[in-house]
Design a protein around this motif. Structure first.
Motif, PDB file in Angstrom:
ATOM      1  N   SER A 137       0.835  -1.195   0.000  1.00  0.00           N
ATOM      2  CA  SER A 137       0.000   0.000   0.000  1.00  0.00           C
ATOM      3  C   SER A 137       0.871   1.246   0.000  1.00  0.00           C
ATOM      4  O   SER A 137       2.050   1.213   0.374  1.00  0.00           O
ATOM      5  CB  SER A 137      -0.919   0.013   1.221  1.00  0.00           C
ATOM      6  N   ALA A 138       0.273   2.353  -0.405  1.00  0.00           N
ATOM      7  CA  ALA A 138       0.979   3.634  -0.354  1.00  0.00           C
ATOM      8  C   ALA A 138       1.405   3.950   1.066  1.00  0.00           C
ATOM      9  O   ALA A 138       2.444   4.592   1.282  1.00  0.00           O
ATOM     10  CB  ALA A 138       0.073   4.743  -0.900  1.00  0.00           C
ATOM     11  N   GLN A 139       0.621   3.498   2.043  1.00  0.00           N
ATOM     12  CA  GLN A 139       0.944   3.788   3.432  1.00  0.00           C
ATOM     13  C   GLN A 139       2.190   3.027   3.891  1.00  0.00           C
ATOM     14  O   GLN A 139       3.074   3.588   4.530  1.00  0.00           O
ATOM     15  CB  GLN A 139      -0.250   3.438   4.323  1.00  0.00           C
ATOM     16  N   PHE A 150       1.134   4.943  -7.002  1.00  0.00           N
ATOM     17  CA  PHE A 150       0.004   4.360  -6.309  1.00  0.00           C
ATOM     18  C   PHE A 150      -1.313   4.826  -6.928  1.00  0.00           C
ATOM     19  O   PHE A 150      -1.321   5.457  -7.974  1.00  0.00           O
ATOM     20  CB  PHE A 150       0.115   4.653  -4.816  1.00  0.00           C
ATOM     21  N   ASP A 201      -4.836   0.927  -1.448  1.00  0.00           N
ATOM     22  CA  ASP A 201      -4.463   2.236  -0.901  1.00  0.00           C
ATOM     23  C   ASP A 201      -5.661   2.910  -0.246  1.00  0.00           C
ATOM     24  O   ASP A 201      -6.733   2.996  -0.848  1.00  0.00           O
ATOM     25  CB  ASP A 201      -3.920   3.151  -2.006  1.00  0.00           C
TER      26      ASP A 201
END
Length: 556
Positions: free
Chosen positions: A106-108, A234, A378
């Motif tokens: 994920s982008a996180q 992303f 995301d």
């Protein structure tokens, strides 16, 4: 294989140095397997169509209902990683902030790795390694995949249902599709694409793109010879024509024009104008400088930014900026670079732009991930006015007050930034209007949310402190400690999910801790109505301009 099957295949132009290592499903129509050289251990499922693979198929497993036509070569090396576990050197080109990629990143998680390399090396990467070691060992060419008119494909895993058409060269990568059966596919690799050490997940890459050490996430489209290395893209990024290097592109980063270079920078909700250029000059210790374009930042045509720098949220960058500016204390600003590269700020000017409102409304509507039966990897916080940007505006009001009190000059220097007295005064009013509009939309003030909070607690309280933007997901900074105390990627994602679910409650909790939001000088209804009026006036001016352009006389 039986002698008869081998005889049929050889009569159709197939050849193998050891047929005992080749297995083909008993219900396969051998007439659809022609002109193929087999080497090593090859397994082919039911109902295949495999025609014209002159360089051979070597040590590859092929699922059911697969179509392979006119492909130079398909092979697998011993210990192939398929791009999983590759380290991508984002931001700092020297590789001190790598992100280890895998299907489903994920982008996180990527932001956690890039922004805290010590945590990544000591805890996050071992978690990722444990996760990737547990991934199922599936065929290199998944069920229902189609590969046609391609150059060599080596050490590449093509997931079920994926289509690859006309790729020039693919090496050490994965093309991932999470779509449910029957849903319209997102995963596609098209003509002329040359990629190495990559993962493309629920995304489209076509038009001769050149990729090295790259992850392309859900809903992204890369096209028209876009070039990227050591970069991550992303959800819903759109990139064409230009170049990216060491780019950490959060959701909705867009660069569609030639001669655009995004280098050593973190972005999200960004739109790069034609000819946008960035650099990480001052090479005394190598290309270690990197910058941040906070959410919603835009660049005008031929804008230039020298890193390290930090461009404030939802700001418009025009001209050359060579003094490593940090404009984060003044979000929603116009930023002008003069002939010497010094940055001038017009605080809050973007707030009265109808274009900003239109952007805020269109981003959720243009989420290409939805309606396809895929899990949304995301997490994205869409509202333009939120605890992060409102807190920045509250801080800006204090900065502006101090600057106005500390100098009587018409032009004031603030942390290396130039700003006029008139623009400071106007900016303060715009910030007050935007804060009021935020409160009116929520139907909240510090006093009312404090009462609500005292009546009912629905989540662990943590929303009162500073907020951060982690890969386009907004959350209290306090959540970082929880994320870093976990023992697995699954636990990290679970906490991130909870932060997303509790966003509304957490932001109300944040409002309750901000007595500034009940200041007498902020008349919520009056100030909010003034900003709405300014935005509507900007919309009407744009409509009138279009009408006037339509009335222009044709050339005689």
């Amino acid at each position: 294989m039986t002698e008869k099957q081998i005889e049929i295949l050889e009569r159709q132009g197939c050849w193998c140095d050891d047929w005992s290592r080749v297995s083909i499903s008993s219900d396969a129509d051998l007439r659809k397997i022609r002109n193929v050289f087999f080497r090593g251990d090859v397994a082919i499922g039911s109902n295949p169509e495999i025609i014209n693979v002159p360089g051979g198929i070597a040590d590859v497993r092929i699922g059911d209902n697969v179509r392979i036509v006119n492909v130079a070569r398909i092979c697998r090396s011993s210990g192939a990683s398929y791009g999983v576990g590759c380290d991508v050197a984002v931001l700092d080109e020297t590789g001190t902030r790598p992100v280890r990629i895998y299907p489903g990143i994920s982008a996180q998680v990527a932001a956690l790795a890039a922004l805290d390399p010590e945590f990544a090396a000591s805890k996050l990467f071992p978690m990722i390694d444990r996760l990737t070691a547990s991934l199922p060992d599936s065929p290199e060419i998944g069920h229902g995949a189609s590969i046609t008119d391609c150059g060599p494909i080596c050490d590449v895993r093509v997931w079920p249902g994926v289509s690859v058409e006309g790729a020039a060269r693919l090496k050490n990568g994965s093309i991932v599709s999470n779509c449910a059966p029957g849903a319209s596919l997102l995963a596609f690799v098209g003509h002329g694409v040359d990629a190495e050490d990559f993962i493309i997940e629920d995304a489209v890459v076509k038009g001769g793109c050149l990729l090295r050490h790259v992850y392309v996430g859900q809903g992204c489209v890369l096209d028209k010879r876009f070039t990227a290395h050591d970069s991550l893209f992303f959800a819903n990024c759109a990139m064409e024509n230009g170049e990216a290097c060491a780019l950490l592109a959060g959701p909705y980063t867009v660069s569609m024009h030639k001669s655009s270079l995004l280098i050593g920078v973190q972005t999200s909700f960004m739109n790069a104008g034609s000819g946008t250029n960035m650099s990480n000059h001052t090479y005394k210790l190598g290309p270690v400088h990197w910058g941040v374009m906070e959410r919603g930042a835009k660049t005008a045509s031929n804008a230039y930014v020298m890193h390290g720098s930090c461009i404030g949220a939802y700001s418009l960058v025009m001209g050359d900026h060579k003094t490593h500016p940090d404009t984060s204390p003044f979000p929603f600003s116009y930023l002008f670079g003069d002939a010497r590269g010094v940055t001038s700020v017009v605080p809050g000017a973007m707030l009265k732009s109808y274009g900003l409102r239109r952007d805020g409304e269109k981003w959720p509507r243009r989420d290409h991930r939805r309606g396809r039966g895929i899990p949304l990897i995301d997490r994205i916080t869409f509202p333009v006015l939120n605890p992060l940007t409102v807190d920045r505006m509250l801080g800006a009001l204090d900065v502006i007050s101090n600057l106005l009190a500390g100098s009587s000059d018409d032009e004031i220097m603030a942390g290396g930034l130039k700003v006029s007295r008139r623009h400071l005064t106007q900016g303060a009013e715009l910030y007050k209007m935007a804060i009021a509009l935020y409160l009116r939309r929520l139907g909240a003030t510090a006093s009312t949310t404090a009462e609500d909070s005292s009546k009912k607690e629905t989540h662990e309280k943590m929303g009162g402190g500073k907020w951060i933007d982690l890969g386009s997901q907004l959350m209290p900074q306090e959540a970082l400690a929880q994320l870093k105390a976990t023992g697995s990627i699954a636990e990290i994602e679970k906490i991130l999910d909870r932060m997303a679910e509790d966003y509304e409650a957490l932001q109300r909790e944040w409002i309750a801790t901000k007595p500034e939001l009940s200041r007498p000088e902020i008349d919520v209804e009056a100030y909010a109505a003034r900003l709405e009026s300014l935005i509507e006036a900007d919309r009407q001016a744009a409509i009138q301009s279009l009408r006037q352009e339509g009335r222009q006389d044709s050339p005689s």
